[in-house]
Design a protein around this motif. Structure first.
Motif, PDB file in Angstrom:
ATOM      1  N   GLU A 194      -7.082   5.679  -3.854  1.00 55.22           N
ATOM      2  CA  GLU A 194      -6.377   5.074  -4.217  1.00 55.22           C
ATOM      3  C   GLU A 194      -6.658   3.385  -3.158  1.00 55.22           C
ATOM      4  O   GLU A 194      -5.991   1.944  -3.639  1.00 55.22           O
ATOM      5  CB  GLU A 194      -4.942   5.177  -4.154  1.00 55.22           C
ATOM      6  CG  GLU A 194      -5.022   6.669  -5.226  1.00 55.22           C
ATOM      7  CD  GLU A 194      -3.447   6.762  -5.311  1.00 55.22           C
ATOM      8  OE1 GLU A 194      -2.675   6.885  -3.773  1.00 55.22           O
ATOM      9  OE2 GLU A 194      -2.743   7.434  -5.853  1.00 55.22           O
ATOM     10  N   VAL A 195      -6.360   3.825  -1.798  1.00 57.54           N
ATOM     11  CA  VAL A 195      -7.062   2.371  -1.383  1.00 57.54           C
ATOM     12  C   VAL A 195      -7.359   1.004  -1.846  1.00 57.54           C
ATOM     13  O   VAL A 195      -7.051  -0.014  -1.335  1.00 57.54           O
ATOM     14  CB  VAL A 195      -8.157   2.784   0.058  1.00 57.54           C
ATOM     15  CG1 VAL A 195      -8.347   1.739   0.744  1.00 57.54           C
ATOM     16  CG2 VAL A 195      -6.269   3.806   1.098  1.00 57.54           C
ATOM     17  N   VAL A 196      -9.139   1.228  -2.595  1.00 59.25           N
ATOM     18  CA  VAL A 196      -9.991   1.009  -3.003  1.00 59.25           C
ATOM     19  C   VAL A 196      -9.498   0.759  -4.761  1.00 59.25           C
ATOM     20  O   VAL A 196     -10.517   2.222  -4.589  1.00 59.25           O
ATOM     21  CB  VAL A 196     -11.566  -0.411  -2.853  1.00 59.25           C
ATOM     22  CG1 VAL A 196     -11.302  -0.991  -2.961  1.00 59.25           C
ATOM     23  CG2 VAL A 196     -10.050   0.031  -0.719  1.00 59.25           C
ATOM     24  N   SER A 197      -9.531   0.626  -5.590  1.00 59.72           N
ATOM     25  CA  SER A 197      -9.829   0.543  -7.080  1.00 59.72           C
ATOM     26  C   SER A 197     -11.023  -0.044  -7.181  1.00 59.72           C
ATOM     27  O   SER A 197     -11.448  -0.841  -7.839  1.00 59.72           O
ATOM     28  CB  SER A 197      -9.334   0.649  -7.896  1.00 59.72           C
ATOM     29  OG  SER A 197      -8.810   1.219  -9.474  1.00 59.72           O
ATOM     30  N   SER A 198     -12.403   1.355  -6.911  1.00 58.78           N
ATOM     31  CA  SER A 198     -13.897   0.482  -7.423  1.00 58.78           C
ATOM     32  C   SER A 198     -14.625   2.137  -7.673  1.00 58.78           C
ATOM     33  O   SER A 198     -14.490   2.950  -7.308  1.00 58.78           O
ATOM     34  CB  SER A 198     -14.488  -0.751  -6.471  1.00 58.78           C
ATOM     35  OG  SER A 198     -15.749  -0.368  -6.702  1.00 58.78           O
ATOM     36  N   PRO A 199     -15.495   1.896  -8.901  1.00 59.19           N
ATOM     37  CA  PRO A 199     -16.542   2.665  -9.305  1.00 59.19           C
ATOM     38  C   PRO A 199     -17.558   3.038  -7.674  1.00 59.19           C
ATOM     39  O   PRO A 199     -17.778   3.540  -7.201  1.00 59.19           O
ATOM     40  CB  PRO A 199     -17.548   2.248 -10.376  1.00 59.19           C
ATOM     41  CG  PRO A 199     -16.148   1.414 -11.127  1.00 59.19           C
ATOM     42  CD  PRO A 199     -15.440   0.571  -9.775  1.00 59.19           C
ATOM     43  N   ALA A 200     -17.655   1.744  -6.614  1.00 58.07           N
ATOM     44  CA  ALA A 200     -18.442   1.731  -5.652  1.00 58.07           C
ATOM     45  C   ALA A 200     -17.612   2.247  -4.901  1.00 58.07           C
ATOM     46  O   ALA A 200     -17.943   3.021  -3.674  1.00 58.07           O
ATOM     47  CB  ALA A 200     -18.724   0.894  -5.124  1.00 58.07           C
ATOM     48  N   ASN A 201     -16.539   3.512  -4.427  1.00 60.46           N
ATOM     49  CA  ASN A 201     -15.536   4.155  -3.885  1.00 60.46           C
ATOM     50  C   ASN A 201     -15.419   5.169  -4.596  1.00 60.46           C
ATOM     51  O   ASN A 201     -14.151   5.739  -5.204  1.00 60.46           O
ATOM     52  CB  ASN A 201     -13.963   3.585  -3.847  1.00 60.46           C
ATOM     53  CG  ASN A 201     -13.896   3.633  -2.556  1.00 60.46           C
ATOM     54  OD1 ASN A 201     -13.741   4.749  -2.295  1.00 60.46           O
ATOM     55  ND2 ASN A 201     -11.949   3.878  -3.055  1.00 60.46           N
ATOM     56  N   GLY A 202     -16.165   6.106  -3.824  1.00 61.12           N
ATOM     57  CA  GLY A 202     -15.712   7.669  -4.703  1.00 61.12           C
ATOM     58  C   GLY A 202     -16.561   8.267  -3.908  1.00 61.12           C
ATOM     59  O   GLY A 202     -16.062   8.423  -2.622  1.00 61.12           O
ATOM     60  N   LEU A 203     -16.972   9.580  -4.320  1.00 60.86           N
ATOM     61  CA  LEU A 203     -16.509  10.914  -3.074  1.00 60.86           C
ATOM     62  C   LEU A 203     -18.092  11.724  -2.932  1.00 60.86           C
ATOM     63  O   LEU A 203     -18.893  11.574  -4.034  1.00 60.86           O
ATOM     64  CB  LEU A 203     -15.963  11.867  -2.993  1.00 60.86           C
ATOM     65  CG  LEU A 203     -14.502  12.146  -3.651  1.00 60.86           C
ATOM     66  CD1 LEU A 203     -13.796  12.824  -4.062  1.00 60.86           C
ATOM     67  CD2 LEU A 203     -13.453  10.983  -2.532  1.00 60.86           C
ATOM     68  N   THR A 204     -18.843  11.916  -1.989  1.00 60.89           N
ATOM     69  CA  THR A 204     -19.306  13.063  -1.697  1.00 60.89           C
ATOM     70  C   THR A 204     -18.951  14.323  -1.829  1.00 60.89           C
ATOM     71  O   THR A 204     -17.900  15.023  -1.181  1.00 60.89           O
ATOM     72  CB  THR A 204     -20.261  13.289  -0.565  1.00 60.89           C
ATOM     73  OG1 THR A 204     -21.105  11.977  -0.444  1.00 60.89           O
ATOM     74  CG2 THR A 204     -21.593  14.115  -0.021  1.00 60.89           C
ATOM     75  N   PHE A 205     -18.920  15.139  -2.810  1.00 61.08           N
ATOM     76  CA  PHE A 205     -17.697  16.082  -2.905  1.00 61.08           C
ATOM     77  C   PHE A 205     -18.994  17.493  -2.589  1.00 61.08           C
ATOM     78  O   PHE A 205     -19.775  18.015  -2.885  1.00 61.08           O
ATOM     79  CB  PHE A 205     -17.651  16.698  -4.539  1.00 61.08           C
ATOM     80  CG  PHE A 205     -16.518  17.549  -5.103  1.00 61.08           C
ATOM     81  CD1 PHE A 205     -15.617  17.696  -4.788  1.00 61.08           C
ATOM     82  CD2 PHE A 205     -17.108  18.997  -5.250  1.00 61.08           C
ATOM     83  CE1 PHE A 205     -14.303  17.971  -4.837  1.00 61.08           C
ATOM     84  CE2 PHE A 205     -15.983  20.043  -5.658  1.00 61.08           C
ATOM     85  CZ  PHE A 205     -14.742  19.793  -5.276  1.00 61.08           C
TER      86      PHE A 205
END
Length: 395
Positions: free
Chosen positions: A261-272
């Motif tokens: 939620e800090v930066v709403s962007s498709p580029a801000n994601g997870l390594t699950f």
């Protein structure tokens, strides 16, 4: 549509060759320029040189793991902006070279922590293990960290003392070396004093401050990643708990939601990582994929067997506590959603994370957790599991 089957490769000096990897059935390579020191730019020339080696072997460089985040950034030091500028330039250059995904972590000092690198399993193979009592023995009685006594209850302190009393000097040294192996660049022989010095950089940094430092970093890098066509994928804490007085802020689903939620962007994601998140008993792995799947940019699939005191060891990929069937089923459904909505990243890269040391590899020098045969078994099992789930969902 299936997950992109990838494989971590440590570069030209890795005992597992690109030819071995291709024979295992993987098509994507997960790699980093480990030879470039933290704080130096990965140039287009160096990235393309490595990319050519991978492509000449008939494979694809699909994920960088990892562009290291300098401790100055994590600790919010006075030179952090300089290090962030270097990180931004690395993102730009990887984007120019067509490497689409960057895995990174925000764990202070230690990238990962294990107490045993060759823990014997009943079938004769060996695994990575985190033993809570052994770790306390190191912290309290070998490292003798100044504030450690306050962080363990009386029973754990007593257990740690008894544990250490059974170890020879050589076994104590092996324990120390196993833990320090999680330090970036740990092929260097760190002394205990040097290790404590690394910890001291964080003596005034609590969980809230570390979260603020991560948010500051994300606000600086995510716009650059989006402009460069690169997806960032933060790796969870391993293990997902505070260690050595160091805070951890990527351990739970709530942590993941907060940073996304800090930066709403498709580029801000997870390594699950099902092993790292899975070591926390309160994390519902299939549910997390269902709820956060749209933000998963990279998958590490492995399982751990948890124990009541917080210890765990690496289980076989389809065993342990991960419920891999439900996890992979949720991943397959997520990829189908992406495909139906027209997302270009509908094929999520996955690598079989870690693996037991077994068969011929028991007699070889290998990177801890990254033998050929153990991961080959894991990849084969995961490939078959996904195929079975996919056919079942089509009926």
């Amino acid at each position: 549509m299936s997950m992109e089957q990838s494989w971590r490769w440590y570069g030209p000096n890795d005992p597992v060759s690109l030819s071995d990897i291709r024979q295992a059935g993987a098509t994507g390579i997960v790699n980093a320029l480990h030879e470039i020191p933290v704080g130096q730019v990965w140039t287009v020339e160096e990235i393309n040189k490595r990319k050519k080696i991978i492509e000449d072997a008939g494979l694809r460089w699909s994920v960088v793991e990892s562009v290291p985040v300098a401790e100055e950034i994590k600790s919010g030091g006075k030179h952090r902006d300089e290090f962030i500028e270097v990180f931004q330039e690395c993102i730009r250059n990887l984007g120019k070279c067509g490497v689409p995904t960057i895995c990174y972590n925000f764990m202070p000092v230690l990238d990962w922590t294990r107490t045993h690198l060759d823990f014997p399993i009943e079938d004769g193979s060996t695994a990575l293990r985190f033993d809570a009592i052994a770790f306390a023995a190191f912290d309290l009685l070998i490292l003798k960290r100044p504030t450690a006594e306050k962080e363990y209850d009386a029973q754990m302190r007593e257990n740690a003392k008894a544990y250490l009393g059974k170890l020879s000097e050589q076994e104590q040294l092996v324990l120390q070396q196993s833990i320090i192996a999680g330090l970036p660049g740990s092929d260097k022989n760190y002394s205990l004093a040097e290790f404590q010095e690394q910890l001291d950089h964080y003596k005034n940094i609590d969980e809230q401050q570390l979260r603020e430092n991560l948010a500051y970093f994300l606000k600086k890098i995510i716009p650059i990643a989006e402009e460069s066509g690169v997806k960032m994928a933060i790796h969870p804490d391993d293990p997902p708990r505070p260690l050595l007085g160091l805070p951890r802020v990527v351990s739970t689903e709530a942590d993941a939601i907060s940073l996304l939620e800090v930066v709403s962007s498709p580029a801000n994601g997870l390594t699950f990582c099902t092993g790292s998140f899975g070591a926390h008993p309160k994390n519902d792995l299939p549910g997390m994929v269902e709820r956060l799947g749209h933000k998963i940019n990279f998958l590490h699939l492995r399982s751990v067997q948890r124990e009541p005191d917080g210890s765990f060891y690496e289980a076989n990929h389809l065993e342990g506590d991960a419920n891999m069937y439900q996890v992979v089923k949720a991943v397959v459904k997520e990829m189908r959603k992406r495909q139906a909505s027209g997302r270009k990243d509908d094929q999520i890269p996955m690598r079989p994370d870690h693996g037991h040391k077994m068969l011929d590899d028991l007699h070889k020098k290998t990177n801890p957790g990254y033998t050929a045969i153990g991961r080959l078994r894991g990849l084969a099992e995961l490939r078959g599991l996904e195929m079975g789930i996919s056919y079942t969902l089509q009926q």
